[in-house]
Design a protein around this motif. Sequence first.
Motif, mmCIF file in Angstrom:
data_model
loop_
_atom_site.group_PDB
_atom_site.id
_atom_site.type_symbol
_atom_site.label_atom_id
_atom_site.label_comp_id
_atom_site.label_asym_id
_atom_site.label_seq_id
_atom_site.Cartn_x
_atom_site.Cartn_y
_atom_site.Cartn_z
ATOM 1 N N VAL A 166 0.838 -1.203 0.000
ATOM 2 C CA VAL A 166 0.000 0.000 0.000
ATOM 3 C C VAL A 166 0.871 1.251 0.000
ATOM 4 N N LYS A 226 2.307 1.831 -3.476
ATOM 5 C CA LYS A 226 1.303 2.347 -4.403
ATOM 6 C C LYS A 226 0.988 3.819 -4.123
ATOM 7 N N LEU A 227 0.989 4.194 -2.839
ATOM 8 C CA LEU A 227 0.769 5.599 -2.489
ATOM 9 C C LEU A 227 1.919 6.467 -2.997
ATOM 10 N N TRP A 236 -7.537 8.665 -2.510
ATOM 11 C CA TRP A 236 -7.197 7.657 -3.514
ATOM 12 C C TRP A 236 -7.150 6.267 -2.903
ATOM 13 N N ILE A 237 -6.509 6.139 -1.737
ATOM 14 C CA ILE A 237 -6.399 4.808 -1.135
ATOM 15 C C ILE A 237 -7.746 4.347 -0.589
ATOM 16 N N ASN A 269 -9.275 2.852 -3.651
ATOM 17 C CA ASN A 269 -8.543 1.847 -4.423
ATOM 18 C C ASN A 269 -7.885 0.756 -3.580
ATOM 19 N N LEU A 270 -8.106 0.745 -2.273
ATOM 20 C CA LEU A 270 -7.448 -0.251 -1.426
ATOM 21 C C LEU A 270 -7.762 -1.673 -1.875
ATOM 22 N N VAL A 287 -5.711 -2.643 -4.851
ATOM 23 C CA VAL A 287 -4.298 -2.737 -4.476
ATOM 24 C C VAL A 287 -4.027 -4.071 -3.778
#
Length: 258
Positions: free
Chosen positions: A74, A77-78, A97-98, A101-102, A105
Amino acid sequence: MFSPPRPLPPTPGSLGWGPETDGTVFRIHTKAEGFSDVDIPLELVFHLPLNYPLCLPGISVNSEHLTRAQCVTVKEKLLEQAGHLLSGPMVHELVLWIQQNLGSVLTQSEAGRGSEKCALPTSTTVEDGLWMTLLYLDHMRAKTKYVKTVEKWASDLRLTGRLMFLGKIILILLQGDRSSIKEYLVLQKTSKVDVDSSGKKCKEKMISVLLETKLQPEHKRFLAFEVKEYSALDELQKEFEAAGLKKLFSEFVVGLVK
């Protein structure tokens, strides 16, 4: 329809890591939709350096509902997403965003686990992006728990090196990717890793970064992270000399004994 929950107001604080790493820290507690539409609590820590937003923030991800490997994924990706937002404020955008989209991911992370190999770099060249840092701790009251925590962080972040004890002198020598070292420092300074004089859990406030530098060709690459205790200064000196760190020992360690 998924509606992203609003993060709690961030709490800023100063880390005081010296001229190159001074900045502001934001700790944000929020939730994001993971597998099977289940909300997963997340603790996101953003370290904003002095030249932010012209450079990427340091990011740490923690959650009791995710494995350490998933937290690292995570974080990566961040950071990747942050690269698309340079030159503008990005913390709020990254949190949103997270949140959205978690799930994807984590799905990608699970799909890629079978093909990934967690091998240590075999080269000792600067081009690998390997760095080294030497930390000095004033004390450890809850030594057993503290040592286990340091070992876990080093393992999770793929850092090698030594946790060294010589009487009351406590040193941590870390080698690895610079971003992993910075994340280690965030964990070290923001986690309740020790206890105070009354036995209450507390954060580490008595840590000094003695050195942070690129790993040079003459430096030996440690293959693992080990905890060692020394009975005499010359034993500790031999450890540093065997690793090609004689100059480091004379500049930063000898003065601690006097």
